[in-house]
Design an enzyme around this catalytic site. Sequence first.
Site, mmCIF file in Angstrom:
data_model
loop_
_atom_site.group_PDB
_atom_site.id
_atom_site.type_symbol
_atom_site.label_atom_id
_atom_site.label_comp_id
_atom_site.label_asym_id
_atom_site.label_seq_id
_atom_site.Cartn_x
_atom_site.Cartn_y
_atom_site.Cartn_z
ATOM 1 N N LYS A 1 0.837 -1.202 0.000
ATOM 2 C CA LYS A 1 0.000 0.000 0.000
ATOM 3 C C LYS A 1 0.880 1.263 0.000
ATOM 4 O O LYS A 1 2.099 1.167 0.028
ATOM 5 C CB LYS A 1 -0.944 -0.009 1.202
ATOM 6 C CG LYS A 1 -1.608 -1.355 1.493
ATOM 7 C CD LYS A 1 -2.500 -1.896 0.380
ATOM 8 C CE LYS A 1 -3.195 -3.157 0.866
ATOM 9 N NZ LYS A 1 -3.936 -3.913 -0.102
HETATM 10 C C1 LIG Z 1 -4.819 -5.089 0.840
HETATM 11 C C2 LIG Z 1 -6.286 -5.121 0.893
HETATM 12 C C3 LIG Z 1 -6.978 -5.641 1.995
HETATM 13 C C4 LIG Z 1 -6.291 -6.368 3.111
HETATM 14 O O1 LIG Z 1 -5.410 -5.570 3.849
HETATM 15 P P1 LIG Z 1 -4.472 -6.255 4.957
HETATM 16 O O2 LIG Z 1 -3.935 -5.081 5.718
HETATM 17 O O3 LIG Z 1 -3.418 -7.013 4.232
HETATM 18 O O4 LIG Z 1 -5.324 -7.123 5.802
HETATM 19 C C5 LIG Z 1 -8.358 -5.554 1.999
HETATM 20 N N1 LIG Z 1 -9.037 -4.995 0.988
HETATM 21 C C6 LIG Z 1 -8.418 -4.499 -0.090
HETATM 22 C C7 LIG Z 1 -9.225 -3.861 -1.173
HETATM 23 C C8 LIG Z 1 -7.024 -4.553 -0.185
HETATM 24 O O5 LIG Z 1 -6.415 -4.074 -1.277
#
Ligand SMILES: *Cc1c(COP(=O)(O)O)cnc(C)c1O
Length: 380
Positions: A189
Site C-alpha cells: 500500500k
Molecule cells: C490489501 C487489501 C486488503 C487487506 O489488507 P491487509 O492489511 O493485508 O489485511 C483488503 N481490501 C483491499 C481492497 C485490499 O487491497
Amino acid sequence: MKEIPIAKPSLGRAEAQAAADTVLSGWVTQGPRVKAFEDAFASAVGSQHACAVSSCTVALHLALLAVGVKPGDVVITVSHSFIATANAVRHCGAEPVFVDIDADTLNMDPAALERCLREDFDDKGRVAAILVVHQVGMPANLEPILRLASERSIPVVEDAACAIGAEFRGERIGKPHGDIACFSFHPRKVITTGDGGMLTTNDAALDAKFRLLRHHGMDVSDYARHSSDDVIFERYAVTGFNYRMTDIQAAVGLEQLKRLPELIKERRELARMYAEALASTGVQIPREPEYARSNWQSYIVRLAPGQDQRRTMQALKARGIHTRRGIMCAHLETPYAAAWPKGCLPRSEEAQERGLTLPLYPGMERADVARVVEALRAAA
Ligand SMILES: *Cc1c(COP(=O)(O)O)cnc(C)c1O
C-alpha cells in the site's frame, strides 16, 4: 539488467530509527505511539476518530461487527477486490452478496447496487451493510451509493485499504463518507507499517466499540491503566479479540505519514508519465472520473482484446519487468465459487482476465517507465 519490481515500500533511516527508539523505550505494543499515530492519521484524513489495529482485514471485521452485522445477515459488496473484502463478511458469520463493477473505475456500479437492493432477500437474510471498495486507491462513486443506503437506513463501510490520500470531490477518503473507513498498511500500500490497519469514523460510539473489541473486550487500555494514579480494576464487557497494533509499527507509521504528500505526488507523476507513454500502445489506460482523484496505489491497464495476459506477463518478465494480473474475483475462488457460478459477474470477470498491473513505486525512474512501455509494445 536491472529488475523492475511490481512495487517497493519507501522505507528509510527515519523509519528504522523510530522503530529502534521504540524498542529501547520499554513500551512496545499498543501504547503512546499508537495513540500518536491515531491522532496524526485522523488529522491527515479529516476524521474525528481513528483506531489502529493489526491489519485492514481485522479492521473490516470490526467495522462490520460494529455496525451490527451478525450471523445470517448478508452484506452487499463486490467480488472484484482482494479476497479479504469478502472474507471479512464471512468472519462475521454473514454472507457476501456480490454486485458487478463499473468497467472504467473497477468499482461498485451504483446501478447494479440499486438492482440488487430491489431483490427480495427474505430467503438469504437481512441486508446488514454495504461494503464499498475504493479499488487500488480509485474512489468509488460514493454519492449514489450513499443515497441508496441512506434511503434504506443501511450502514456503509468503506474498504479504503489502498486509498489513503485519495480524494472524492476534493475531500480525503477516510473522512469518512460512509459510517466507517478501513485502511491497510501492508507493504504493497501507499504507506506501510509492515502490517497494520486503521478504522476512521465520526461516531464516538463506533470508535468505542472498535477499542473494546481490538483489546479482548477490556474496558480500559493498558496505557490508561498504567498512567492512572488510582488503582483500576478492568472488566471484560464482550468477547473481544487481540487485534492490536504494536508501538513499533506505529512509530514507523508516524514517519511514513509525514512523507505521505511527497509519496502521493511522486505516484501521480509516474501515473501521468504512463498515461502519456501508453497512449499509442493499444492498451487501455485507467482514468480518473470527474469526482475522483486517485493516489495510484496500483496502475492497472486493460489489455487489448485478443492480447494474451499470461504471455504478455511472461514476455515482460523475460525483460526483468515484474507485473501482476489486475484484481482477482473472490467469487471465482473456492470459498465462494459454489454460490457464484462463472459468468454471473461479467464485467468483474472481464476485468480479471484483461487487467495488467504495471510497476509503480516511489523511486521508480522515468527510464524505468519507458522500459516498461517499450516492453509492452514489443509484447503486443
Ligand atoms: C490489501 C487489501 C486488503 C487487506 O489488507 P491487509 O492489511 O493485508 O489485511 C483488503 N481490501 C483491499 C481492497 C485490499 O487491497
